[in-house]
Enzyme design. Structure first.
Site, mmCIF file in Angstrom:
data_model
loop_
_atom_site.group_PDB
_atom_site.id
_atom_site.type_symbol
_atom_site.label_atom_id
_atom_site.label_comp_id
_atom_site.label_asym_id
_atom_site.label_seq_id
_atom_site.Cartn_x
_atom_site.Cartn_y
_atom_site.Cartn_z
ATOM 1 N N GLU A 70 -2.077 7.595 5.898
ATOM 2 C CA GLU A 70 -0.631 7.693 6.142
ATOM 3 C C GLU A 70 0.130 7.847 4.831
ATOM 4 O O GLU A 70 0.983 7.027 4.477
ATOM 5 C CB GLU A 70 -0.123 6.488 6.920
ATOM 6 C CG GLU A 70 -0.632 6.457 8.334
ATOM 7 C CD GLU A 70 0.118 5.483 9.231
ATOM 8 O OE1 GLU A 70 0.815 4.597 8.704
ATOM 9 O OE2 GLU A 70 0.010 5.625 10.459
ATOM 10 N N GLU A 82 -2.019 -8.007 9.553
ATOM 11 C CA GLU A 82 -2.344 -7.327 10.803
ATOM 12 C C GLU A 82 -3.282 -8.150 11.676
ATOM 13 O O GLU A 82 -3.956 -7.616 12.556
ATOM 14 C CB GLU A 82 -2.898 -5.932 10.500
ATOM 15 C CG GLU A 82 -1.785 -5.051 9.938
ATOM 16 C CD GLU A 82 -2.154 -3.603 9.723
ATOM 17 O OE1 GLU A 82 -3.315 -3.322 9.410
ATOM 18 O OE2 GLU A 82 -1.255 -2.755 9.865
ATOM 19 N N ARG A 104 0.844 -1.209 0.000
ATOM 20 C CA ARG A 104 0.000 0.000 0.000
ATOM 21 C C ARG A 104 0.874 1.252 0.000
ATOM 22 O O ARG A 104 2.090 1.147 0.072
ATOM 23 C CB ARG A 104 -0.943 -0.007 1.201
ATOM 24 C CG ARG A 104 -0.236 -0.291 2.512
ATOM 25 C CD ARG A 104 -1.212 -0.369 3.676
ATOM 26 N NE ARG A 104 -0.446 -0.354 4.931
ATOM 27 C CZ ARG A 104 -0.955 -0.131 6.108
ATOM 28 N NH1 ARG A 104 -2.227 0.104 6.246
ATOM 29 N NH2 ARG A 104 -0.194 -0.135 7.187
ATOM 30 N N GLU A 148 -5.289 7.443 15.135
ATOM 31 C CA GLU A 148 -5.049 6.021 15.395
ATOM 32 C C GLU A 148 -4.143 5.874 16.601
ATOM 33 O O GLU A 148 -3.234 6.686 16.815
ATOM 34 C CB GLU A 148 -4.301 5.358 14.234
ATOM 35 C CG GLU A 148 -5.079 5.078 12.996
ATOM 36 C CD GLU A 148 -4.207 4.354 11.959
ATOM 37 O OE1 GLU A 148 -3.247 3.654 12.341
ATOM 38 O OE2 GLU A 148 -4.477 4.529 10.770
HETATM 39 C C1 GLA Z 1 -0.820 2.521 10.523
HETATM 40 C C2 GLA Z 1 -1.892 2.372 9.474
HETATM 41 C C3 GLA Z 1 -2.950 1.388 9.851
HETATM 42 C C4 GLA Z 1 -2.350 0.164 10.487
HETATM 43 C C5 GLA Z 1 -1.541 0.582 11.674
HETATM 44 C C6 GLA Z 1 -0.939 -0.576 12.440
HETATM 45 O O1 GLA Z 1 -1.058 3.500 11.434
HETATM 46 O O2 GLA Z 1 -2.491 3.589 9.159
HETATM 47 O O3 GLA Z 1 -3.663 1.053 8.682
HETATM 48 O O4 GLA Z 1 -1.557 -0.491 9.560
HETATM 49 O O5 GLA Z 1 -0.476 1.364 11.219
HETATM 50 O O6 GLA Z 1 -0.187 -0.133 13.531
#
Ligand code: GLA
Ligand code: ZN
Length: 688
Positions: free
Chosen positions: A155, A363, A116, A315
């Site tokens: 992100e 994950e 991604r 997050e």
């Molecule tokens: C990032 C991503 C999430 C996930 C988390 C896991 O912050 O944005 O999609 O992958 O990491 O810690």
């Protein structure tokens, strides 16, 4: 009182990434999600973050029914949605049909489909497919009463990459960007000092991205490439913002990654309505929690400072991550403490990745609110629920307030990029770590700090601290000069004011020689082991890094080196300039030096922790205040946080009120391990 956090939402947001698209064939799971969200005091979720293949299963064939149903059902249960654009990951049909959407690495190799955050930000196909989808999302959901904001991509630039694409589109765009910046090749050659090693460019087409395969030693070029990569990704993000705004006026954010090297978030902040970020501190890994806590506080403060307004903790993990080599569970109490730390530093939300653990892929063992087993009978679920209750109790006191520090630290991305490539006496120098060194003692004293880049205004501050301010952008020296002349206190260090914004060194005097009252000469890098020390107020402090060799002109010498051939040289100077003063710290020293030095400066300036308290080590305070200057005395609240693994006792020197229980507190109070207490004034002035 108060303002809206996002859209129509007025409380503290509690929720996080919800990925129901992974469970569409399990209606009983989706039904349980709703029930459990209500139980856990969740009031908002982020939806659709990686849902492209569900939203557009085939090219041009859109399916939004499932999403609409979920948004509607959530809304009927009082749960709002922050809706994402799904460009964080691309569907197979797209990457396989149009390879131009995939990034090319610095060796000229194009990625295969997968992972991604890896699209080419210049690809016309990628831009068009994104625009089509985002506009449709905007049209369909922009007016839904349950949707309160847009979450652009995810992100951006993350996942270990550097956001750079070296394809032909990007190379061309880089050349165009350079033409705009320099106007002529002569100017570019001069700025990049290309005559060195005979690398003078004679045609724009000769210029390529900085890469290990080709040119990566021309500092000006490297710096411009970093600037370009940043601006290219931002440009893509702007296109997405334009598309979601086509049918919607909802606020827009994208989730940032704290001190993320690749992007100058001060620039990004200008195009976003709200700052949000993802925080994953490495709690419990070291011998104490304090460095981690201070680093996290610095990151939260940076996020708040980007727009000088409250932000969202988009997050965090409710328990554990799975991407470090060792991943420790958050100890009991740490979830509440670390979440309230974010609020203490200016967040109006606590959100998680993710709501429910995935069954498969990378994950599946990352912490989530709901475990694989389902249900509510877990430690994590109980802690999340309890935190949700606490956020509900403090919400009216929090929303509409912000931290308003009198001290700022200069943090500047372009400075970081230039410093990183300086190729000088210490090539291991870590700007961010040194920056945290300078932040830490203030954090420990319970004093909030804003971060400002070199373009930011300084007038709101009494003290400005600029560690390792290696590069000076145009106008910066004059701004500092005016700040000090008008009575400000400026503190800087060695390895400051070395290069201009094209990464060419200054010739002649240091640009702030008059303000600092010193002449800079050499710089030494003692490395890991250094026998030298500086003596300040009769105490010897160990040197831990760079040693600048300077000579006092008009400045007063406050500390001196104790050893080596520069024994007796100034190690700390103070120069009075106009109505203010400027300090120069010539060497990087152990933390206790800064503690002693700051205490002196703070005493002189009458600055300190806003809560009348005698703190003990590991316990700190943040203050949120009314957002308007006039109401300075009205709506303050304080977050007293114990990051020690044991209980700690502090002494309140005045009477306060525990905002959650209404209890009056004064004198000695005991905080449990990892406890955070939220305090207000006990004299009734906090009434709304
Ligand atoms: C990032 C991503 C999430 C996930 C988390 C896991 O912050 O944005 O999609 O992958 O990491 O810690
Ligand atoms: Zn590209």
């Amino acid at each position: 009182m108060g303002r809206k956090v996002m859209g129509d939402f007025g409380g503290i947001i509690h929720g996080g990434d919800y990925n129901p698209d992974q469970w569409l064939d399990r209606p009983e799971i989706l039904a349980e999600d709703l029930q459990l969200m209500k139980k856990a005091n969740v009031n908002c979720v982020s939806l659709g973050i990686f849902a492209w293949s569900h939203l557009e299963p085939e090219e041009g064939n859109y399916d939004f029914e499932w999403l609409e149903e979920i948004i509607q059902r959530l809304y009927e249960h009082g749960i709002y949605t922050i809706l994402a654009t799904p460009t964080g990951a691309m569907p197979q049909w797209l990457t396989n049909k149009y390879e131009e959407v995939l990034q090319v690495n610095e060796y000229g190799v194009r990625n295969y489909p997968g992972k991604r955050h890896n699209y080419c930000p210049s690809s016309p196909v990628m831009r068009e497919k994104t625009r089509q989808l985002d506009m449709r999302l905007s049209e369909r959901f922009g007016g839904h009463p349950g949707v309160i904001g847009w979450h652009i991509s995810n992100e951006i630039g993350g996942n270990g990459g550097d956001g750079a694409c070296h394809c032909a589109y990007c190379q061309n765009a880089f050349r165009e960007w350079l033409k705009e910046r320099y106007g002529s090749l002569d100017r570019l050659n001069a700025a990049w000092w290309t005559g060195f090693w005979s690398h003078t460019y004679t045609d724009w087409s000769q210029i390529r991205s900085a890469s290990a395969r080709g040119e990566d030693l021309v500092h000006g070029q490297k710096l411009d490439w970093k600037r370009f990569v940043d601006s290219r990704q931002l440009d893509f993000c702007k296109e997405e913002i334009k598309a979601v705004r086509s049918h919607s006026t909802l606020p827009v954010t994208t989730n940032m990654m704290e001190f993320f090297y690749t992007f100058d978030y001060f620039q990004w902040a200008k195009t976003l309505d709200i700052i949000s970020w993802d925080s994953y501190p490495d709690w419990h890994s070291g011998t104490d929690e304090l460095r981690t806590a201070a680093t996290t506080a610095a990151a939260h403060s940076l996020m708040r400072s980007l727009k000088k307004q409250s932000f969202l903790l988009m997050e965090s993990t409710p328990s554990v991550v799975n991407w470090r080599s060792i991943n420790r569970l958050k100890r009991p109490g740490m979830h509440e403490l670390s979440s309230l730390q974010a609020v203490a530093c200016g967040s109006d939300s606590v959100q998680y990745f993710q709501w429910r653990k995935s069954r498969g892929s990378s994950e599946k063992y990352h912490g989530a609110v709901v475990d694989h087993r389902g249900g509510e009978d877990t430690r994590v679920f109980r802690e999340v629920t309890r935190l949700g209750e606490r956020l509900g109790k403090i919400a009216t006191r929090v929303i509409g307030t912000i931290n308003r520090p009198r001290i700022a630290m200069i943090f500047d991305w372009e400075n970081w990029w230039a410093l990183d490539d300086a190729y000088a006496v210490d090539n291991n120098l870590d700007y961010r770590e040194v920056f945290v060194d300078f932040f830490y003692p203030l954090w420990a004293l319970g004093i909030d700090v804003d971060m400002v880049d070199m373009e930011g205004a300084l007038d709101a501050y009494s003290v400005v601290i600029a560690p390792l301010n290696y590069m000076y952008k145009k106008g910066y020296a004059d701004k500092v000069r005016a700040f000090v002349r008008q009575g400000g206190c400026y503190i800087t260090t060695c390895w400051s004011g070395e290069v201009d914004e094209t990464d060419l060194t200054y010739t002649g005097a240091h640009p702030l020689e008059d303000v600092l009252g010193i002449r800079t000469e050499e710089i030494d890098a003692p490395g890991g082991y250094c026998e030298n020390s500086v003596r300040y107020q009769g105490v010897d402090y160990r040197i831990t890094g760079l040693c600048g060799l300077v000579h006092a002109l008009g400045a007063k010498v406050l500390a001196e080196y104790q050893n080596d051939f520069y024994k007796g040289y100034p190690a700390l100077t103070r120069n009075v300039y106009g109505n203010g003063e400027a300090y120069y710290i010539a060497s990087l020293n152990e933390q206790s030096f800064l503690k002693a030095f700051y205490s002196e400066v703070l005493r002189e300036r009458g600055l300190g922790c806003g809560l009348a308290v005698r703190l003990t080590e590991g316990v700190t305070v943040n203050e949120r205040n009314s957002t308007s200057e006039e109401q300075d005395t009205a709506e303050k609240i304080w977050f007293l946080q114990n990051f020690n693994r044991e209980p700690a006792t502090v002494e309140l020197l005045e009477c306060y009120e525990n905002v959650e229980t209404g209890e009056r507190l004064s004198g000695e109070i005991k905080l449990q391990a990892f406890e955070c207490v939220v305090l207000g004034r006990a004299d009734g002035r906090n009434e709304f």
